[in-house]
Motif scaffolding. Structure first.
Motif, PDB file in Angstrom:
ATOM      1  N   ARG A  92       0.826  -1.218   0.000  1.00 52.06           N
ATOM      2  CA  ARG A  92       0.000   0.000   0.000  1.00 52.06           C
ATOM      3  C   ARG A  92       0.859   1.267   0.000  1.00 52.06           C
ATOM      4  N   THR A 105      -8.551  -1.498 -10.503  1.00 54.80           N
ATOM      5  CA  THR A 105      -9.158  -2.015  -9.278  1.00 54.80           C
ATOM      6  C   THR A 105      -8.880  -3.500  -9.077  1.00 54.80           C
ATOM      7  N   ASP A 106      -8.729  -4.248 -10.154  1.00 53.89           N
ATOM      8  CA  ASP A 106      -8.395  -5.667 -10.032  1.00 53.89           C
ATOM      9  C   ASP A 106      -6.993  -5.851  -9.468  1.00 53.89           C
ATOM     10  N   GLY A 118      -7.083  -4.674  -5.642  1.00 52.94           N
ATOM     11  CA  GLY A 118      -7.903  -5.469  -4.741  1.00 52.94           C
ATOM     12  C   GLY A 118      -8.776  -4.615  -3.839  1.00 52.94           C
ATOM     13  N   ASP A 119      -8.714  -4.892  -2.525  1.00 51.15           N
ATOM     14  CA  ASP A 119      -9.577  -4.182  -1.579  1.00 51.15           C
ATOM     15  C   ASP A 119      -9.027  -2.822  -1.160  1.00 51.15           C
ATOM     16  N   TRP A 120      -7.941  -2.386  -1.771  1.00 51.41           N
ATOM     17  CA  TRP A 120      -7.291  -1.121  -1.435  1.00 51.41           C
ATOM     18  C   TRP A 120      -7.660  -0.078  -2.471  1.00 51.41           C
ATOM     19  N   ARG A 121      -8.104   1.111  -2.037  1.00 54.08           N
ATOM     20  CA  ARG A 121      -8.529   2.160  -2.946  1.00 54.08           C
ATOM     21  C   ARG A 121      -7.759   3.450  -2.655  1.00 54.08           C
ATOM     22  N   GLY A 126      -7.732   5.774   0.483  1.00 58.59           N
ATOM     23  CA  GLY A 126      -7.419   4.564   1.239  1.00 58.59           C
ATOM     24  C   GLY A 126      -5.981   4.334   1.326  1.00 58.59           C
ATOM     25  N   ARG A 166       1.668  -4.017  -2.882  1.00 54.05           N
ATOM     26  CA  ARG A 166       1.057  -3.182  -3.909  1.00 54.05           C
ATOM     27  C   ARG A 166       1.575  -1.745  -3.839  1.00 54.05           C
TER      28      ARG A 166
END
Length: 343
Positions: free
Chosen positions: A157, A331-332, A335-338, A343, A184
């Motif tokens: 992140r 977005t793929d 994942g769950d991180w925006r 985020g 990521r």
């Protein structure tokens, strides 16, 4: 609230001063917790940041060039480097060592050790500044291993917003703590330049509306943009979305990438996707290259709806299908991180 201003950083000490006014246009951002002045050390500011933070700790950096290796350890989480100049080039964080540069004990630094900046803390952010490795290849003909990393990422992140990455070979090393570990990184409106394998590693890295510039080495081949070493268990490696691939190099002299297998690891099945991007004439009809005995066709390379003089279709330019493109959006990869929504 008062913030510390670093006037002099030596032996881990810092002088405190009055709060520094927030830069213009930053009223909606968290004000810097600490300001680094020209002549100070970025590493001392990192050392002064609290470990285990769960909210951003902002280090504001005033315009200037800051020389010296910087290491953000794993315990320094939620750290932000914020350039306080008018443009990313106003603040430069740099070092000048290469793989083959010798340490004081006479052994080489190696590729990872050459990094000007190493980022091991999760949720790191950087904006409006430049990271560089200024190792001078021409001045050191005695050094054969010239990989010289500007930034090495190891954590998850990470966000880079309006950041420049400058170097030659191996400029930007996007990595993780171990094979099979997902890390990521998101690059928005950034500039990356280099010549050989200058964006490489096993991390999941998204480049959103960035400029990717290949330097002209004057040789053939002239260079390779990417060298992914994505683990075979990870479907998401390097993604370039709506980027610009530019160069002053000769037409068809640069490759978009080649598959890197560190230590000849067969599980390193490199993944690079370039989609909806402008590609200059420096990229030829065959956009991908073998890496030693490892064929590029065994890697996971693909394009989708690219355009420009270096864009092409054919057997040597694998393309995503429409359904494949739908499964490989930003977005793929994240994942769950925006990160684009704070985020």
């Amino acid at each position: 609230m008062r913030r510390r201003t670093f006037l002099e950083l030596s032996a881990g000490a810092a002088a405190a001063a009055a709060a520094w006014p927030a830069p213009a246009g930053a009223s909606t951002r968290k004000r810097p917790d600490l300001i680094v002045e020209p002549g100070a050390a970025i590493q001392a500011a990192v050392d002064a940041a609290p470990p285990g933070a769960i909210s951003p700790y902002v280090i504001g950096i005033r315009p200037g060039t800051y020389l010296g290796q910087v290491i953000v350890p794993a315990e320094k989480t939620h750290l932000e480097f914020r350039g306080l100049g008018r443009a990313p080039g106003d603040v430069v964080i740099a070092d000048d060592r290469a793989n083959g540069t010798l340490k004081p004990d006479g052994t080489p630094w190696g590729t990872s050790g050459s990094a000007s900046v190493t980022l091991g803390g999760a949720d790191f952010r950087a904006r409006d500044l430049t990271f560089a490795n200024v190792f001078d290849e021409a001045a050191h003909p005695e050094i054969a291993n010239r990989q010289a990393v500007a930034v090495l990422t190891r954590a998850d992140r990470l966000v880079f917003d309006r950041v420049r990455f400058l170097g030659n070979q191996d400029t930007l090393y996007v990595n993780s703590t171990a094979a099979g570990v997902i890390a990521r990184a998101y690059f928005r409106d950034c500039y990356v330049e280099g010549d050989v394998d200058f964006i490489f590693g096993r991390a999941t890295a998204v480049f959103d509306q960035c400029r990717i510039h290949s330097l002209d080495r004057g040789g053939t081949p002239n260079g390779y943009v990417t060298a992914p070493s994505t683990d075979v268990t990870n479907p998401h490696g390097l993604l370039f979305s709506r980027c610009r691939f530019t160069s002053d190099a000769a037409p068809a002299s640069v490759y978009l990438g080649r598959p890197w297998h560190p230590g000849n690891d067969p599980a390193a099945a490199g993944r690079t996707i370039v989609r909806e991007s402008w590609i200059g004439a420096h990229i030829g009809a065959t956009a991908w290259s073998d890496f030693g005995t490892w064929p590029w066709r065994d890697a996971r390379f693909a394009e989708y709806r690219n355009y420009g003089p270096g864009a092409a279709r054919g057997d040597d330019r694998p393309q995503l299908t429409r359904s494949g493109a739908a499964a490989n959006e930003i977005t793929d990869f994240l994942g769950d991180w925006r990160p684009r929504r704070g985020g």
